[in-house]
Design an enzyme around this catalytic site. Structure first.
Site, PDB file in Angstrom:
ATOM      1  N   ARG A 145       2.040  -5.007   5.562  1.00  0.00           N
ATOM      2  CA  ARG A 145       0.731  -5.594   5.262  1.00  0.00           C
ATOM      3  C   ARG A 145       0.848  -7.086   5.548  1.00  0.00           C
ATOM      4  O   ARG A 145       1.946  -7.648   5.402  1.00  0.00           O
ATOM      5  CB  ARG A 145       0.410  -5.372   3.779  1.00  0.00           C
ATOM      6  CG  ARG A 145      -0.959  -5.865   3.342  1.00  0.00           C
ATOM      7  CD  ARG A 145      -1.180  -5.604   1.846  1.00  0.00           C
ATOM      8  NE  ARG A 145      -2.577  -5.778   1.480  1.00  0.00           N
ATOM      9  CZ  ARG A 145      -3.049  -5.627   0.250  1.00  0.00           C
ATOM     10  NH1 ARG A 145      -2.232  -5.302  -0.749  1.00  0.00           N
ATOM     11  NH2 ARG A 145      -4.337  -5.793   0.001  1.00  0.00           N
TER      12      ARG A 145
ATOM     13  N   SER B 194      -1.477  -9.896  -3.685  1.00  0.00           N
ATOM     14  CA  SER B 194      -1.424  -8.653  -4.457  1.00  0.00           C
ATOM     15  C   SER B 194      -0.214  -8.626  -5.394  1.00  0.00           C
ATOM     16  O   SER B 194      -0.303  -8.188  -6.540  1.00  0.00           O
ATOM     17  CB  SER B 194      -1.381  -7.465  -3.487  1.00  0.00           C
ATOM     18  OG  SER B 194      -1.291  -6.251  -4.187  1.00  0.00           O
TER      19      SER B 194
ATOM     20  N   TYR C 181      -1.242  -1.762   6.769  1.00  0.00           N
ATOM     21  CA  TYR C 181      -2.301  -1.631   5.758  1.00  0.00           C
ATOM     22  C   TYR C 181      -3.658  -1.880   6.411  1.00  0.00           C
ATOM     23  O   TYR C 181      -4.628  -1.151   6.167  1.00  0.00           O
ATOM     24  CB  TYR C 181      -2.036  -2.673   4.661  1.00  0.00           C
ATOM     25  CG  TYR C 181      -3.040  -2.661   3.526  1.00  0.00           C
ATOM     26  CD1 TYR C 181      -2.789  -1.933   2.378  1.00  0.00           C
ATOM     27  CD2 TYR C 181      -4.223  -3.403   3.598  1.00  0.00           C
ATOM     28  CE1 TYR C 181      -3.701  -1.929   1.330  1.00  0.00           C
ATOM     29  CE2 TYR C 181      -5.132  -3.399   2.562  1.00  0.00           C
ATOM     30  CZ  TYR C 181      -4.875  -2.659   1.427  1.00  0.00           C
ATOM     31  OH  TYR C 181      -5.784  -2.656   0.399  1.00  0.00           O
TER      32      TYR C 181
ATOM     33  N   GLY D   9       0.807  -1.220   0.000  1.00  0.00           N
ATOM     34  CA  GLY D   9       0.000   0.000   0.000  1.00  0.00           C
ATOM     35  C   GLY D   9       0.838   1.267   0.000  1.00  0.00           C
ATOM     36  O   GLY D   9       0.380   2.327   0.432  1.00  0.00           O
TER      37      GLY D   9
ATOM     38  N   MET E 270      -9.627   7.048  -4.700  1.00  0.00           N
ATOM     39  CA  MET E 270      -8.323   7.017  -5.365  1.00  0.00           C
ATOM     40  C   MET E 270      -8.395   6.295  -6.699  1.00  0.00           C
ATOM     41  O   MET E 270      -7.749   6.691  -7.659  1.00  0.00           O
ATOM     42  CB  MET E 270      -7.278   6.374  -4.457  1.00  0.00           C
ATOM     43  CG  MET E 270      -6.752   7.373  -3.433  1.00  0.00           C
ATOM     44  SD  MET E 270      -5.376   6.769  -2.446  1.00  0.00           S
ATOM     45  CE  MET E 270      -4.127   6.473  -3.688  1.00  0.00           C
TER      46      MET E 270
ATOM     47  N   HIS F 107      11.480   0.305  -1.298  1.00  0.00           N
ATOM     48  CA  HIS F 107      11.187  -1.081  -0.910  1.00  0.00           C
ATOM     49  C   HIS F 107      12.471  -1.775  -0.460  1.00  0.00           C
ATOM     50  O   HIS F 107      12.499  -2.991  -0.311  1.00  0.00           O
ATOM     51  CB  HIS F 107      10.626  -1.874  -2.103  1.00  0.00           C
ATOM     52  CG  HIS F 107       9.295  -1.413  -2.598  1.00  0.00           C
ATOM     53  ND1 HIS F 107       8.261  -1.053  -1.771  1.00  0.00           N
ATOM     54  CD2 HIS F 107       8.824  -1.270  -3.864  1.00  0.00           C
ATOM     55  CE1 HIS F 107       7.207  -0.706  -2.508  1.00  0.00           C
ATOM     56  NE2 HIS F 107       7.534  -0.826  -3.772  1.00  0.00           N
TER      57      HIS F 107
HETATM   58  P1  A3P Z   1      -4.503  -5.160  -4.010  1.00  0.00           P
HETATM   59  O1  A3P Z   1      -3.696  -5.729  -5.125  1.00  0.00           O
HETATM   60  O2  A3P Z   1      -4.752  -6.167  -2.922  1.00  0.00           O
HETATM   61  O3  A3P Z   1      -5.763  -4.510  -4.473  1.00  0.00           O
HETATM   62  P2  A3P Z   1       1.566  -0.750  -3.478  1.00  0.00           P
HETATM   63  O4  A3P Z   1       1.106   0.661  -3.656  1.00  0.00           O
HETATM   64  O5  A3P Z   1       2.541  -0.897  -2.344  1.00  0.00           O
HETATM   65  O6  A3P Z   1       2.023  -1.330  -4.758  1.00  0.00           O
HETATM   66  O7  A3P Z   1       0.298  -1.594  -2.986  1.00  0.00           O
HETATM   67  C1  A3P Z   1      -0.766  -1.849  -3.855  1.00  0.00           C
HETATM   68  C2  A3P Z   1      -1.941  -2.399  -3.074  1.00  0.00           C
HETATM   69  O8  A3P Z   1      -2.527  -1.333  -2.289  1.00  0.00           O
HETATM   70  C3  A3P Z   1      -3.031  -2.922  -3.986  1.00  0.00           C
HETATM   71  O9  A3P Z   1      -3.626  -4.021  -3.289  1.00  0.00           O
HETATM   72  C4  A3P Z   1      -3.946  -1.710  -4.066  1.00  0.00           C
HETATM   73  O10 A3P Z   1      -5.246  -1.991  -4.467  1.00  0.00           O
HETATM   74  C5  A3P Z   1      -3.898  -1.240  -2.624  1.00  0.00           C
HETATM   75  N1  A3P Z   1      -4.380   0.135  -2.469  1.00  0.00           N
HETATM   76  C6  A3P Z   1      -4.005   1.231  -3.174  1.00  0.00           C
HETATM   77  N2  A3P Z   1      -4.702   2.308  -2.778  1.00  0.00           N
HETATM   78  C7  A3P Z   1      -5.527   1.891  -1.806  1.00  0.00           C
HETATM   79  C8  A3P Z   1      -6.525   2.544  -1.016  1.00  0.00           C
HETATM   80  N3  A3P Z   1      -6.779   3.842  -1.150  1.00  0.00           N
HETATM   81  N4  A3P Z   1      -7.199   1.802  -0.109  1.00  0.00           N
HETATM   82  C9  A3P Z   1      -6.952   0.484   0.020  1.00  0.00           C
HETATM   83  N5  A3P Z   1      -6.030  -0.189  -0.696  1.00  0.00           N
HETATM   84  C10 A3P Z   1      -5.331   0.513  -1.607  1.00  0.00           C
END
Ligand code: A3P
Length: 280
Positions: free
Chosen positions: A118, A126, A181, A45, A220, A96
């Site tokens: 997370r 994910s 998360y 996230g 978002m 990361h």
């Molecule tokens: P999912 O694939 O489970 O949907 P990162 O930004 O570290 O790459 O993480 C991506 C993950 O964060 C994805 O998870 C994405 O959907 C989730 N994510 C992004 N914005 C979010 C929000 N506003 N609320 C909840 N989850 C979010």
């Protein structure tokens, strides 16, 4: 698959966005005292948190940063650190990288570090979808193949468990705060408030509320094109807790429980992650 992974000091990274030249240049990167650093394992996230921080800075100071660089410090071309010197404070930096590989100046100059975790099952789920939905990153033929790579740390940015074990030792360090998360999902306004306090911002209750509203998954996702361009759609997949249940077999779930227990059983990080709530 291996063509798309690039190894640096034994850890795999995605070849299209990471290079030895950039890693070398990063060694002399100068962090600032007022940099806001977000550290996370991939797919925890980070983009969500970066967006919340941007909004927090903008709401409280009305300074809109042109986000012309990839926020992830280890990604991009080696000249980016020169350009970043021109950025006004506070800069929002994300990475990361494993704790041991972070630029030393982050610690030396006492920048504040927000550590995002997370639960490993949703993180793996994910990460798997990310690989298979995003062009120019390795694709996996099956979930089983990815699961085993994830368990062995043979994925971009290496092992979740190694990163978690390292951070578990530093959660109480000065200038470090952890957020999960799952906490953000459960109560975003409260998360935003804690984050604001940590970085020394004083938003009003209304400001916190509106940051939380703009930071919801739905809101978002609707703005994803505007914020991220064409990759936006792949970044906002599901945004849920517990989606791992759609991929994991019972045996895989148990394998991860055993690995987590072996690496992190009884630790502070386990308590923060509420493993027994979100991974059972
Ligand atoms: P999912 O694939 O489970 O949907 P990162 O930004 O570290 O790459 O993480 C991506 C993950 O964060 C994805 O998870 C994405 O959907 C989730 N994510 C992004 N914005 C979010 C929000 N506003 N609320 C909840 N989850 C979010």
């Amino acid at each position: 698959l291996d063509d798309l992974l690039f190894f640096y000091q034994g850890i795999p990274y995605p070849a299209p966005v990471c290079s030895a030249e950039t890693f070398q240049a990063l060694e002399i990167f100068e962090a600032r005292r007022d940099d806001m650093v977000v550290v996370s394992y991939p797919k925890s996230g980070a983009n969500w948190l970066i967006q919340l921080l941007n909004d927090l800075v903008f709401t409280t100071s009305q300074t809109k940063h042109e986000n012309v660089e990839l926020p992830f410090i280890e990604c991009g071309d080696p000249e980016k650190y020169q350009r970043m010197k021109q950025f006004p404070s506070p800069r929002i930096l994300a990475t990361h990288l494993h704790y041991d590989k972070l630029p030393k100046s982050i610690f030396k100059n006492k920048a504040k570090i927000l550590v995002l975790f997370r639960n490993p099952k949703d993180t793996a789920a994910s990460f798997f979808h990310f690989h298979n939905n995003t062009p120019d990153v390795p694709h996996y033929n099956s979930w089983d193949q990815f699961f085993s790579a994830f368990m062995n740390g043979k994925v971009s940015w290496g092992s979740y468990f190694d990163q978690a074990v390292a951070w578990n030792r530093h959660l109480e360090d000065e200038n470090v705060m952890i957020i999960t998360y799952e906490d953000l999902k459960e109560n975003l306004a409260s998360g935003v408030k804690q984050i604001a306090e940590f970085f020394g911002f004083s938003p009003t209750a209304e400001q916190i509320q509106s940051i939380a509203e703009r930071g919801s998954f739905q809101a978002m996702r609707e703005r994803s094109q505007e914020i991220y361009g064409s990759v936006g759609a792949t970044l906002f997949r599901k945004g849920a807790v517990g989606d791992w249940k759609n991929l994991f077999t019972e045996a895989q779930s148990q394998e991860m429980d055993a690995k987590f227990k072996e690496c992190l059983g009884g630790t502070k990080l386990e308590a923060h992650l509420k493993y027994d709530v979100y991974c059972k």
